[in-house]
Design a protein around this motif. Structure first.
Motif, short mmCIF file in Angstrom:
data_model
loop_
_atom_site.label_atom_id
_atom_site.label_comp_id
_atom_site.label_asym_id
_atom_site.label_seq_id
_atom_site.Cartn_x
_atom_site.Cartn_y
_atom_site.Cartn_z
N PRO A 1 0.88 -1.17 -0.01
CA PRO A 1 0.01 -0.04 -0.05
C PRO A 1 0.67 1.30 -0.02
O PRO A 1 0.42 2.29 -0.73
N ALA A 2 1.95 1.24 0.58
CA ALA A 2 2.45 2.52 0.83
C ALA A 2 3.29 2.91 -0.62
O ALA A 2 3.50 3.98 -1.12
N HIS A 3 4.02 1.68 -1.17
CA HIS A 3 4.34 1.87 -2.43
C HIS A 3 3.56 2.41 -3.65
O HIS A 3 3.62 3.22 -4.47
N LEU A 4 2.31 1.73 -3.34
CA LEU A 4 1.24 2.23 -4.45
C LEU A 4 0.81 3.60 -4.16
O LEU A 4 0.42 4.40 -5.15
N SER A 5 0.89 4.01 -3.02
CA SER A 5 0.39 5.54 -2.67
C SER A 5 1.43 6.42 -3.37
O SER A 5 1.11 7.44 -3.79
N GLN A 6 2.74 5.96 -3.34
CA GLN A 6 3.91 6.98 -3.77
C GLN A 6 3.64 6.94 -5.39
O GLN A 6 3.77 7.91 -6.04
N GLN A 7 3.35 5.88 -6.09
CA GLN A 7 3.09 5.75 -7.61
C GLN A 7 1.94 6.40 -7.84
O GLN A 7 2.03 7.16 -8.84
N LEU A 8 0.82 6.45 -7.14
CA LEU A 8 -0.15 7.19 -7.36
C LEU A 8 0.07 8.72 -7.27
O LEU A 8 -0.40 9.68 -7.98
N ALA A 9 0.75 9.02 -6.34
CA ALA A 9 1.18 10.44 -6.31
C ALA A 9 2.03 10.99 -7.20
O ALA A 9 1.78 12.27 -7.90
N VAL A 10 2.96 10.10 -7.94
CA VAL A 10 3.57 10.66 -9.01
C VAL A 10 2.67 10.81 -10.09
O VAL A 10 2.74 11.83 -10.95
N LEU A 11 1.52 9.86 -10.32
CA LEU A 11 0.66 9.95 -11.31
C LEU A 11 -0.32 11.25 -11.44
O LEU A 11 -0.66 12.06 -12.24
N ARG A 12 -0.54 11.56 -9.88
CA ARG A 12 -1.30 12.97 -9.72
C ARG A 12 -0.46 13.98 -9.98
O ARG A 12 -1.13 15.12 -10.64
N ARG A 13 0.80 13.98 -9.77
CA ARG A 13 1.51 15.11 -9.76
C ARG A 13 1.78 15.45 -11.40
O ARG A 13 1.92 16.63 -11.92
N ALA A 14 1.79 14.44 -12.20
CA ALA A 14 1.93 14.38 -13.71
C ALA A 14 0.55 14.58 -14.35
O ALA A 14 0.59 14.84 -15.66
#
Length: 109
Positions: free
Chosen positions: A46-59
């Motif tokens: 879950p923590a890794h998914l959260s990081q990846q979702l944050a990258v996608l949101r920022r982009a």
């Protein structure tokens, strides 16, 4: 000074350059999903998914909305689904070409 288009494209592809992010986008191309659904289908912590979702949101590739306590993600553009389809087609063509080359190599050995 404006960012050249080729540099912006490179940044887009860099953002797409992670298997978990691609998997998230593939799943969201099918339909909007809650984070809890993504965790089970992306195959990361879950923590890794959260990081990846944050990258996608920022982009600006995904959008998030809250429904009660649940966060639902969706693609920011339906054109992302097209991009994923085109990339699959390109990979298929490459593999077919490699397969033909392998066949030729074996035939001449």
């Amino acid at each position: 000074m404006n960012t050249p288009v080729y540099q912006a494209k490179a940044e887009l592809f860099k953002t797409l350059g992670h298997p978990a992010r691609i998997r998230v986008l593939e799943l969201l191309a099918e339909r909007d999903r809650a984070v809890s659904e993504l965790v089970g289908q992306v195959g990361v912590e879950p923590a890794h998914l959260s990081q990846q979702l944050a990258v996608l949101r920022r982009a600006n590739l995904v959008a998030a909305r809250k429904e009660g306590a649940t966060v639902i993600y969706s693609l920011a553009s339906s054109r992302l689904a097209e991009l994923l389809t085109v990339s699959r087609d390109i990979l298929t063509e490459i593999i077919i070409g490699q397969s033909a080359l392998l066949h030729d190599l074996r035939a001449t050995a």
